[in-house]
Scaffold this active site. Structure first.
Site, PDB file in Angstrom:
ATOM      1  N   HIS A  38       0.875  -1.185   0.000  1.00 59.01           N
ATOM      2  CA  HIS A  38       0.000   0.000   0.000  1.00 59.01           C
ATOM      3  C   HIS A  38       0.911   1.234   0.000  1.00 59.01           C
ATOM      4  CE1 HIS A  38      -3.524   2.362   0.382  1.00 59.01           C
ATOM      5  NE2 HIS A  38      -3.852   2.158   1.652  1.00 59.01           N
ATOM      6  N   HIS A  92      -2.831  -1.961 -10.550  1.00 53.06           N
ATOM      7  CA  HIS A  92      -3.697  -1.404  -9.512  1.00 53.06           C
ATOM      8  C   HIS A  92      -4.954  -2.264  -9.429  1.00 53.06           C
ATOM      9  CE1 HIS A  92      -6.278   1.459  -7.361  1.00 53.06           C
ATOM     10  NE2 HIS A  92      -5.149   1.938  -6.900  1.00 53.06           N
ATOM     11  N   ASP A 124       2.921   5.279  -7.475  1.00 53.33           N
ATOM     12  CA  ASP A 124       4.187   4.982  -6.813  1.00 53.33           C
ATOM     13  C   ASP A 124       5.342   4.787  -7.798  1.00 53.33           C
ATOM     14  OD1 ASP A 124       2.800   4.842  -4.297  1.00 53.33           O
ATOM     15  OD2 ASP A 124       2.035   2.918  -4.975  1.00 53.33           O
TER      16      ASP A 124
HETATM   17  C1  MLT Z   1      -4.276   4.362  -2.902  1.00 53.14           C
HETATM   18  O1  MLT Z   1      -3.998   5.515  -3.235  1.00 53.14           O
HETATM   19  O2  MLT Z   1      -4.913   4.102  -1.865  1.00 53.14           O
HETATM   20  C2  MLT Z   1      -3.737   3.230  -3.703  1.00 53.14           C
HETATM   21  O3  MLT Z   1      -3.663   3.549  -5.057  1.00 53.14           O
HETATM   22  C3  MLT Z   1      -4.412   1.921  -3.443  1.00 53.14           C
HETATM   23  C4  MLT Z   1      -5.869   1.799  -3.795  1.00 53.14           C
HETATM   24  O4  MLT Z   1      -6.507   2.686  -4.335  1.00 53.14           O
HETATM   25  O5  MLT Z   1      -6.408   0.701  -3.542  1.00 53.14           O
END
Ligand code: MLT
Length: 385
Positions: free
Chosen positions: A224, A270, A325
């Site tokens: 995460h 994702h 990321d």
């Molecule tokens: C986020 O910003 O929380 C991540 O991209 C993970 C997600 O959206 O599940």
């Protein structure tokens, strides 16, 4: 009869609840093709806004006039002072482990000394104080000394940058980047792990700080929020292998060799998105405008094109494209923030805001103000023998 939204079959078990509708999220949503929207507005339209405009938008569910945003900001400024007891307790925390451990503990400490047991009041106080808490944690962990007084009139993220006793922090481009980074990470729909964990803890009527401390522990995982630190390591190792003057085919080969060794390519894919993450696109643009010749930026750009080319050959990969990321750690490094172990805290300062506002909705607004019940999904018994 209400509408069937999702039919659960045995194939859906043990899949991390992918795609199960659980409730409503009023702050943001993620469209698989278009990416992140805050209160119905695409993130691409907000990249030049100021953090306070967007915090206002997410908190109130509508845009504020300049006067209203100013009044909101003034109210937060009155709440920002962190007590001496909280800061002393943070400075007494051990420095072993990852800095996110200190950050999570510090949020809990803030609640122990300053919690009001009122989700709205605690959310506003937390928004005001979280840059101070994060800067105290980073300064403490890095050995950069204690928090100094800063001008309370500074803009929200300028204030955070001023609070850091980090060498090189006064660069204009770094401050711009910190604002942009903050804007991009407030929220990512209702079902991302940290938001879900925070709301789940709050469903047992735990106070906001406990819920956020738990949520930040969820964010701390490498799958995460810590992915921004780990993906930077991936870009660095790619650069080490292919060199500064690499061509696309060198990076393509690097990716093929990596996958042949069954190693992980960080920063791609994702759970919801099926295209390049809109937040990544904004950071790529920022990087190409400000640091086009930085070796890590050049490598990240090659990975941006070559990664999806190679990953998309595997039919099992539903999204071969870069997520936020893939570039966020690289751009922070190029911008002069040279301590990757704090990148997840930067994510956390921002994400606490979206999660807290989601908690207000679930606890105080949902179901005609009764709030959602305690989270209690069903698990089926299975014998291991
Ligand atoms: C986020 O910003 O929380 C991540 O991209 C993970 C997600 O959206 O599940």
């Amino acid at each position: 009869m209400s509408k069937v939204l999702f039919e659960v079959t045995e194939d859906n078990l043990e899949t991390g609840m992918r795609g199960y509708p659980v409730g409503y999220c009023t702050t943001s949503h993620v469209d698989p093709q278009k990416g992140l929207f805050y209160v119905g507005k695409p993130i691409s339209e907000m990249k030049d806004a100021m953090p306070m405009d967007i915090i206002y938008l997410i908190y109130h569910g509508k845009e504020g006039t300049p006067e209203k945003v100013k009044a909101f900001d003034e109210d937060l400024k009155k709440r920002e002072r962190v007590s001496k007891e909280v800061l002393e307790a943070i400075y007494a925390l051990p420095k072993s482990g990852h800095p996110m451990d200190i950050f999570c503990a510090s949020i809990q400490i803030l609640g122990m000394f300053e919690g009001k047991n009122d989700y709205r009041e605690d959310t506003l106080n937390m928004i005001a104080k979280i840059p101070f808490i994060a800067a105290a944690v980073i300064n403490h962990h890095a050995g950069w000394g204690e928090l100094k007084e800063v001008d309370t009139n500074l803009e929200y993220m300028e204030k955070f940058t001023a609070l850091l006793n980090m060498p090189g922090k006064d660069s204009k481009v770094l401050t711009e980047l910190m604002k942009l980074f903050n804007i991009l990470h407030y929220d990512h729909g209702g079902g991302n792990l940290s938001a879900f964990v925070g709301k789940t803890i709050a469903s047992g009527h735990q106070h906001l700080y406990g819920a956020l401390s738990g949520a930040m522990n969820a964010l701390a995982g490498p799958k995460h929020g810590r992915a921004n630190q780990d993906s930077l390591e991936f870009v660095k190792s790619t650069l080490e292998k292919v060199g500064e003057n690499a061509k696309p085919e060198d990076v393509e080969k690097f990716m093929r060799d990596l996958l042949a060794r069954k190693e992980l390519a960080y920063g791609f894919g994702h759970a919801v998105l099926r295209v390049e993450d809109a937040r990544a696109t904004i950071l790529y643009d920022f990087a190409s405008k400000n640091f086009p010749d930085h070796p890590l930026v050049k490598t990240a750009f090659l990975l941006r094109t070559e990664g999806p080319k190679v990953l998309s050959e595997n039919p099992k990969i539903s999204n071969p494209y870069p997520n936020v990321d893939a570039i966020s750690g690289t751009v922070l490094t190029a911008g002069g923030f040279l301590n990757p172990e704090y990148y997840t805290i930067l994510f956390g300062i921002s994400r606490c805001i979206g999660i807290a506002i989601q908690i207000i909705y679930e606890r105080m607004v949902a179901r005609e103000g009764k709030g959602t019940p305690i989270v209690r999904p069903k698990y089926l018994y299975k014998s291991m023998n």
